[in-house]
Structures are given as structure tokens and as C-alpha cells.
Design an enzyme around this catalytic site. Sequence first.
Site, mmCIF file in Angstrom:
data_model
loop_
_atom_site.group_PDB
_atom_site.id
_atom_site.type_symbol
_atom_site.label_atom_id
_atom_site.label_comp_id
_atom_site.label_asym_id
_atom_site.label_seq_id
_atom_site.Cartn_x
_atom_site.Cartn_y
_atom_site.Cartn_z
ATOM 1 N N ASP A 65 -19.227 -2.816 -41.198
ATOM 2 C CA ASP A 65 -18.000 -3.576 -41.407
ATOM 3 C C ASP A 65 -18.292 -5.028 -41.781
ATOM 4 O OD1 ASP A 65 -15.100 -4.097 -39.206
ATOM 5 O OD2 ASP A 65 -15.583 -4.885 -41.190
ATOM 6 N N ASP A 83 -8.119 -4.330 -38.327
ATOM 7 C CA ASP A 83 -8.928 -5.348 -37.635
ATOM 8 C C ASP A 83 -8.037 -6.173 -36.723
ATOM 9 O OD1 ASP A 83 -11.026 -5.470 -40.430
ATOM 10 O OD2 ASP A 83 -11.679 -5.113 -38.375
#
Length: 243
Positions: A198, A34
Site C-alpha cells: 500500500d 483508508d
Amino acid sequence: MAVIAPSILAADFSRLGQQVDAALKAGVETLHLDIMDGHFVSNISFGPDIAADVVSRAKKKGVSVDAHLMVTMPENYINAFAAIGVDLLTFHLELDSRRRALPENRWVYGASEIRYVSRINHVIELIQKANMKVGLAVNPPTDPKLAAPFMEKIDRFLIMSVNPGFGGQGFIEETYAKIERTVKYRAKKNLSFDIQVDGGIGTENAARLAELGVDSLVCGTSFFGAKDIAARLKELNGQIVSC
Ligand code: DX5
Ligand code: ZN
């Protein structure tokens, strides 16, 4: 079959190498990076230099790595992530969109229209030219149907189930309907992109997501926050394997 994609964001960065090795030893099939620039989201995570060590450890074990760019200018980072060996690069549809304020000095970009189709297409082409697969991501305020013009070109569609920027948040329930609409659209158009979700995923909702047709479940806190990550991976895989 659905795959668990542990997010490095939730790892203990004071011993990142050990955490990655523990995840690889536990048998993860992929890792999720990320990447946050402090502008597209109200947090800064890490860049290609830190990611390089994660990718090199994963590559040694034949484990793929995808990078989720939560950044305003993805064009600036494509070559750097290609150079370290990232397999799939995901960027956000909400480039050039409106920023919406959230509590605690956070924000989220949400698109109600796509003003610059040519720029999205250009970023897709740049990622393909760099020999990586392409992912396109949408934030919770964005209607996935805005991604329609690009769906034939992408390898992955990432549906955020939290407002991006931080791990450990609650799963946004409205995401289920978005996933169902996307799975139906993919089948109707006979497209082959995989669906990744996610944020806020764990043992309490992994089975339902896999049953809906989600291909990749990003797990940050529910994975790296576990005392025994090998046991937690087994538990998560046990939830999704029968779907
Ligand atoms: C938010 C991040 C998180 C992370 C997963 O921008 O993208 O969604 O990957 O974090 P958890 O699993 O802790 O919600
Ligand atoms: Zn992510």
C-alpha cells in the site's frame, strides 16, 4: 493472481459516489478504504458513515471492500465497519509503539518490539467475532518479523510502502526486500495469508510487485488520478495478469 485495490482516499470527495460508480463500471474487483484518525497518522480521512455508501454501492456489484484502520484504537471501530458490510478489516501492529517524527509535522509509529501481544490477539479475535477477515499492517520502520506470533491467525498481511497518512508519496524501495522475506516466510511456514502492499504503486512498479508474489496492490493516485480510470485499470491489470 494479483488484484488492483483502488484506494478511495485518492478519489474526488466532491463527487465520491460518481467516482465509486466509475471504478465499479471499470470492473474493479475490490476497493480499499483508508481510515485515518489524526492520531496514529498525521491526517484525518473519513469514518464508517462515509464508508457505508461506498460499501453499499460495491456490494450491489459483488465487489469486496477492505478497510485499513490507521487508528490508535481499532477496538472502537470494529462493530461499526462490520455493520456496514466491510469484508476485511486491517489494523496496525504498531499499536502502543513509539512515534517517530517526520518532516512537515508528520509522524509514523514504528515498532522495535511488540509490548502487548495480548492486545493484538484481542483485536484479531474481536474482528473474527464480528465475522470479518483480519488484516495486520506494518509501517516502513517496523521489521515484519515482529508479526510472526500472529501470522497463523490472519487473512492478510499489509506491508506499507509509504509512511501512512497521505496518498501521492513515492514508493519506499526497501519494501521490495520486506516483500521477498515475507513471501519466503509464508511459503516456509505453509501459511495462507495474502500479502497487500500500500502506497506509491502504479504502472512503473505493479509488474515487479506481482512477480514478487504480492496479492493485492493498493493504488490511490495512480488509479483515481488518471483521466480515464477504465483505461488505467486495464493498463495496471495488463502489468500484473501475466505474473
Ligand atoms: C497512506 C495511504 C496511501 C493510499 C495509496 O496512508 O494508505 O498509501 O492508500 O495512495 P497512493 O497510491 O496515492 O500512494
Ligand atoms: Zn491503505
